[in-house]
Design a protein around this motif. Sequence first.
Motif, PDB file in Angstrom:
ATOM      1  N   PRO A  66     -73.834 -18.908  79.191  1.00 12.55           N
ATOM      2  CA  PRO A  66     -73.899 -18.315  80.531  1.00 12.55           C
ATOM      3  C   PRO A  66     -72.619 -17.553  80.856  1.00 12.55           C
ATOM      4  O   PRO A  66     -71.559 -17.820  80.277  1.00 12.55           O
ATOM      5  CB  PRO A  66     -74.062 -19.526  81.446  1.00 12.55           C
ATOM      6  N   CYS A  67     -72.716 -16.613  81.771  1.00  9.49           N
ATOM      7  CA  CYS A  67     -71.545 -15.888  82.263  1.00  9.49           C
ATOM      8  C   CYS A  67     -70.850 -16.760  83.302  1.00  9.49           C
ATOM      9  O   CYS A  67     -71.488 -17.244  84.232  1.00  9.49           O
ATOM     10  CB  CYS A  67     -71.953 -14.572  82.902  1.00  9.49           C
ATOM     11  N   HIS A  68     -69.551 -16.951  83.145  1.00  6.73           N
ATOM     12  CA  HIS A  68     -68.812 -17.783  84.092  1.00  6.73           C
ATOM     13  C   HIS A  68     -68.215 -16.965  85.234  1.00  6.73           C
ATOM     14  O   HIS A  68     -67.992 -17.479  86.310  1.00  6.73           O
ATOM     15  CB  HIS A  68     -67.709 -18.555  83.373  1.00  6.73           C
ATOM     16  N   ASN A  69     -67.953 -15.688  85.002  1.00  4.14           N
ATOM     17  CA  ASN A  69     -67.383 -14.832  86.041  1.00  4.14           C
ATOM     18  C   ASN A  69     -68.521 -14.125  86.767  1.00  4.14           C
ATOM     19  O   ASN A  69     -69.106 -13.196  86.243  1.00  4.14           O
ATOM     20  CB  ASN A  69     -66.423 -13.813  85.426  1.00  4.14           C
ATOM     21  N   GLN A  70     -68.833 -14.553  87.967  1.00  5.03           N
ATOM     22  CA  GLN A  70     -69.955 -13.991  88.714  1.00  5.03           C
ATOM     23  C   GLN A  70     -69.530 -12.837  89.617  1.00  5.03           C
ATOM     24  O   GLN A  70     -70.339 -12.247  90.312  1.00  5.03           O
ATOM     25  CB  GLN A  70     -70.633 -15.080  89.564  1.00  5.03           C
ATOM     26  N   GLN A  71     -68.234 -12.511  89.660  1.00  3.83           N
ATOM     27  CA  GLN A  71     -67.758 -11.415  90.500  1.00  3.83           C
ATOM     28  C   GLN A  71     -67.707 -10.128  89.699  1.00  3.83           C
ATOM     29  O   GLN A  71     -67.426 -10.140  88.505  1.00  3.83           O
ATOM     30  CB  GLN A  71     -66.373 -11.742  91.052  1.00  3.83           C
TER      31      GLN A  71
END
Length: 74
Positions: A66-71
């Motif tokens: 999963p992508c951890h940086n959602q910004q």
Amino acid sequence: MPWQHKINYLIGQPVGISFTNGQGTSGVLCGTSQRKLLVIEYLYQSQFALKQYDFSMIQDVNGFPPCHNQQPLY
């Protein structure tokens, strides 16, 4: 866990596939048919291809993390 046991959980998900010859590919796992893995791969522009890989060619199949940086990065 052998990759054959993982594929039922990965159908419809982006996966990375490593082959016995040391190469690899990635795409969306569509399923299996007659001991072949069915994967949609991106070609270029807006073109995709459904590719089939014999089970004997495959060393491992892993789902993407999963992508951890959602910004946004801009």
